[in-house]
Write a protein that holds these residues in place. Structure first.
Motif, mmCIF file in Angstrom:
data_model
loop_
_atom_site.group_PDB
_atom_site.id
_atom_site.type_symbol
_atom_site.label_atom_id
_atom_site.label_comp_id
_atom_site.label_asym_id
_atom_site.label_seq_id
_atom_site.Cartn_x
_atom_site.Cartn_y
_atom_site.Cartn_z
ATOM 1 N N SER A 81 -8.914 42.000 19.256
ATOM 2 C CA SER A 81 -8.999 40.550 19.449
ATOM 3 C C SER A 81 -9.353 40.247 20.905
ATOM 4 C CB SER A 81 -7.675 39.890 19.055
ATOM 5 O OG SER A 81 -7.779 38.483 19.096
ATOM 6 N N GLU A 82 -10.664 40.256 21.185
ATOM 7 C CA GLU A 82 -11.145 39.914 22.525
ATOM 8 C C GLU A 82 -12.616 39.527 22.430
ATOM 9 O OE1 GLU A 82 -10.532 43.440 24.825
ATOM 10 O OE2 GLU A 82 -12.451 44.319 24.238
ATOM 11 N N GLY A 83 -13.110 38.855 23.467
ATOM 12 C CA GLY A 83 -14.508 38.429 23.476
ATOM 13 C C GLY A 83 -14.813 37.480 22.339
ATOM 14 N N ARG A 84 -15.837 37.816 21.551
ATOM 15 C CA ARG A 84 -16.244 36.945 20.451
ATOM 16 C C ARG A 84 -15.435 37.191 19.178
ATOM 17 N NH1 ARG A 84 -20.526 37.498 18.210
ATOM 18 N NH2 ARG A 84 -21.022 39.652 18.759
ATOM 19 N N PHE A 85 -14.560 38.192 19.185
ATOM 20 C CA PHE A 85 -13.780 38.511 17.994
ATOM 21 C C PHE A 85 -12.331 38.025 18.148
ATOM 22 C CE2 PHE A 85 -17.226 41.546 18.160
ATOM 23 C CZ PHE A 85 -17.685 41.580 16.857
ATOM 24 N N GLU A 88 -6.053 37.762 13.783
ATOM 25 C CA GLU A 88 -4.734 37.141 13.657
ATOM 26 C C GLU A 88 -4.014 37.770 12.464
ATOM 27 O OE1 GLU A 88 -2.671 32.711 13.217
ATOM 28 O OE2 GLU A 88 -4.862 32.934 13.308
ATOM 29 N N THR A 89 -2.943 38.480 12.747
ATOM 30 C CA THR A 89 -2.147 39.120 11.704
ATOM 31 C C THR A 89 -0.732 38.539 11.731
ATOM 32 O OG1 THR A 89 -3.428 41.162 11.898
ATOM 33 C CG2 THR A 89 -1.290 41.299 10.798
ATOM 34 N N VAL A 90 -0.346 37.867 10.660
ATOM 35 C CA VAL A 90 0.982 37.241 10.540
ATOM 36 C C VAL A 90 1.557 37.613 9.185
ATOM 37 C CG1 VAL A 90 2.291 35.105 10.513
ATOM 38 C CG2 VAL A 90 0.318 35.327 12.037
ATOM 39 N N GLY A 91 2.725 38.273 9.202
ATOM 40 C CA GLY A 91 3.386 38.638 7.951
ATOM 41 C C GLY A 91 2.493 39.515 7.098
ATOM 42 N N CYS A 92 2.193 39.022 5.911
ATOM 43 C CA CYS A 92 1.396 39.796 4.959
ATOM 44 C C CYS A 92 -0.066 39.395 4.936
ATOM 45 C CB CYS A 92 1.983 39.649 3.546
ATOM 46 S SG CYS A 92 3.629 40.365 3.359
ATOM 47 N N SER A 93 -0.556 38.727 5.957
ATOM 48 C CA SER A 93 -1.972 38.335 6.001
ATOM 49 C C SER A 93 -2.594 38.745 7.329
ATOM 50 C CB SER A 93 -2.122 36.831 5.789
ATOM 51 O OG SER A 93 -1.649 36.121 6.915
ATOM 52 N N THR A 94 -3.903 39.035 7.284
ATOM 53 C CA THR A 94 -4.676 39.346 8.490
ATOM 54 C C THR A 94 -6.044 38.707 8.342
ATOM 55 O OG1 THR A 94 -5.549 41.111 9.919
ATOM 56 C CG2 THR A 94 -5.490 41.567 7.563
ATOM 57 N N ILE A 95 -6.562 38.170 9.434
ATOM 58 C CA ILE A 95 -7.860 37.479 9.413
ATOM 59 C C ILE A 95 -8.671 37.947 10.622
ATOM 60 C CG2 ILE A 95 -9.062 35.279 9.469
ATOM 61 C CD1 ILE A 95 -6.578 33.951 8.338
ATOM 62 N N LEU A 96 -9.925 38.411 10.359
ATOM 63 C CA LEU A 96 -10.887 38.688 11.425
ATOM 64 C C LEU A 96 -11.884 37.547 11.444
ATOM 65 C CD1 LEU A 96 -12.419 40.403 13.530
ATOM 66 C CD2 LEU A 96 -13.561 41.561 11.624
ATOM 67 N N SER A 97 -12.003 36.871 12.579
ATOM 68 C CA SER A 97 -12.916 35.728 12.671
ATOM 69 C C SER A 97 -13.860 35.900 13.856
ATOM 70 C CB SER A 97 -12.140 34.418 12.799
ATOM 71 O OG SER A 97 -11.305 34.440 13.945
ATOM 72 N N ILE A 98 -15.097 35.356 13.683
ATOM 73 C CA ILE A 98 -16.118 35.346 14.736
ATOM 74 C C ILE A 98 -16.596 33.904 14.854
ATOM 75 C CG2 ILE A 98 -18.300 36.313 15.559
ATOM 76 C CD1 ILE A 98 -17.916 38.641 13.632
ATOM 77 N N PRO A 99 -16.272 33.213 15.941
ATOM 78 C CA PRO A 99 -16.620 31.781 16.051
ATOM 79 C C PRO A 99 -18.125 31.525 16.057
ATOM 80 C CG PRO A 99 -14.915 32.380 17.634
ATOM 81 C CD PRO A 99 -15.425 33.658 17.060
ATOM 82 N N THR A 101 -21.520 33.762 15.240
ATOM 83 C CA THR A 101 -22.084 35.050 14.840
ATOM 84 C C THR A 101 -23.437 35.299 15.488
ATOM 85 O OG1 THR A 101 -22.984 33.987 12.870
ATOM 86 C CG2 THR A 101 -20.899 35.182 12.633
ATOM 87 N N GLN A 102 -23.731 36.587 15.643
ATOM 88 C CA GLN A 102 -25.024 37.040 16.155
ATOM 89 C C GLN A 102 -25.598 38.064 15.193
ATOM 90 O OE1 GLN A 102 -24.505 38.568 20.123
ATOM 91 N NE2 GLN A 102 -23.679 36.634 20.926
ATOM 92 N N ARG A 103 -26.892 38.303 15.341
ATOM 93 C CA ARG A 103 -27.556 39.286 14.477
ATOM 94 C C ARG A 103 -26.876 40.654 14.576
ATOM 95 N NH1 ARG A 103 -29.560 40.952 9.981
ATOM 96 N NH2 ARG A 103 -31.103 42.607 10.174
#
Length: 384
Positions: A81-85, A88-99, A101-103
């Motif tokens: 979790s740094e830069g453009r990535f 967020e991992t809370v309890g039984c869930s995890t999410i990878l997000s990119i605000p 996106t690039q090619r």
């Protein structure tokens, strides 16, 4: 008690009596564990397709006892979790997000969840569409005409995520920066294009953007190129030599040029001049051989000759001049006398006569010589 190990046994009983006991394996008293599992949207497994600049989120739910830990990987490297990535991992869930996106974000993202009971991995796929990236542009000249060039390029290593639909080739005269780029070719997916209507000697730039479903890619501009043949004019032929000289003609011979300019020699041009005159071309069409009979000379005049070689790119410089030659009658031995006749004879002499030779060899006949095997010729040089 937690942490201690126990064995348990069980007996069965009926009206007759009690059985022997059956003992369990050792059991340690501890919290129950379950191997991890992952739940994700099947669309993310099949592949998420977005345009460059679109924000994306890759959510996943995980189960297991104890609660598993999550780890994201891409291209063999851990995604943190740094830069453009953002992860967020809370309890039984995890999410990878990119605000945004690039090619370059296109690829496979591996999510691995693990606990003491095991691990589970799932692959999520992301495709980010963008304009195709420019690639290397080369050019080569057609040998047939300096006003026609072949441009050639390699297909982009990255097509932006969608197939290339066509390439657009443009040209521009370097000496006329105020003029706009003009389209030379704009159809088809071939990586070659003929650029025509170039002025010989002019310097041109060319550009090759690509077009795909999501628009026109960035253009790639070539270095300035002068419109000319891919070949060069040949070097001069070897020094000419003259032979078989007569009062009105001479044979001129020469050797091949040491350098043909990269293109086969298509012919030779011969020039002559009188010692104090101007050079005059003597052949109307190029000579294919390495010798030429020059006629139309004036008896008594001295001449020099020189030769030029020619190929598709042009004509060479002149060869060295030949040694001066004078147009004169060639002097050779005369032809034999004709109509030889025996007019009279005796045991001590023979009287013979003949006619003049058909050829005098280029100089007047000075006399005649007669010979016999057994008799001495008494009369020679007599004509009918």
């Amino acid at each position: 008690m937690e942490g201690k190990t126990y064995r348990f046994r069980v007996k069965s009983q009926n009206a007759i009596g009690v059985s022997r006991p059956d003992t369990t394996v050792p059991i340690t008293c501890q919290e129950k564990t379950l191997p991890p599992t992952i739940e994700v949207d099947v669309k993310l497994i099949e592949g998420l397709v977005v345009k460059a600049g679109t924000p994306i989120a890759l959510p996943a739910k995980m189960t297991g006892i104890p609660t598993p830990t999550a780890k994201w990987m891409s291209d063999g490297k851990e995604v943190v979790s740094e830069g453009r990535f953002n992860i967020e991992t809370v309890g039984c869930s995890t999410i990878l997000s990119i605000p945004q996106t690039q090619r370059a974000d296109t690829g496979e993202y591996l999510l691995t969840v693990a606990n003491p009971s095991g691990s589970k991995t799932v692959a999520l796929h992301l495709t980010v569409l963008d304009s195709a990236r420019s690639t290397h542009l080369t050019h080569q000249h057609l040998g047939s005409h300096p006003g026609l060039h072949d441009d050639q390029w390699r297909a982009p290593k990255d097509d932006g995520g969608t197939p290339i639909t066509n390439y657009v080739v443009e040209k521009k005269d370097v000496k006329k920066p105020w003029e706009p780029w003009s389209v030379v070719s704009s159809g088809g997916t071939s990586t070659k294009a003929k650029v025509s209507r170039l002025e010989k000697g002019r310097e041109y730039n060319r550009t090759r953007p690509s077009r795909e479903q999501d628009g026109l890619g960035a253009g790639l501009e070539s270095p300035p190129t002068i419109a000319k043949h891919m070949f060069n004019p040949p070097g001069p032929p070897g020094p000419p030599e003259c032979s078989d000289i007569t009062e009105n003609a001479v044979t001129v011979e020469w050797t091949l040029p040491e350098y043909d300019g990269g293109s086969p020699i298509s012919g030779y041009v011969i020039e002559r001049r009188e010692m104090t005159g101007k050079w005059i071309r003597v052949n109307k069409t190029p000579v294919l051989d390495l010798r030429f009979r020059v006629s139309g000379l004036f008896e008594g005049n001295s001449y020099e000759f020189r030769v030029f070689a020619e190929n598709v790119a042009g004509i060479s410089g002149p060869s060295m001049n030949s040694n001066p030659v004078k147009a004169t009658r060639a002097i050779t031995k005369p032809g034999p006398p004709g109509n030889l006749k025996l007019k009279d004879w005796s045991k001590s002499y023979a009287d013979i006569c003949w006619t003049k030779p058909n050829r005098d060899g280029g100089t007047p006949i000075l006399g005649y010589v007669g010979r016999g095997s057994e008799v001495r010729v008494r009369s020679v040089g007599k004509n009918l």
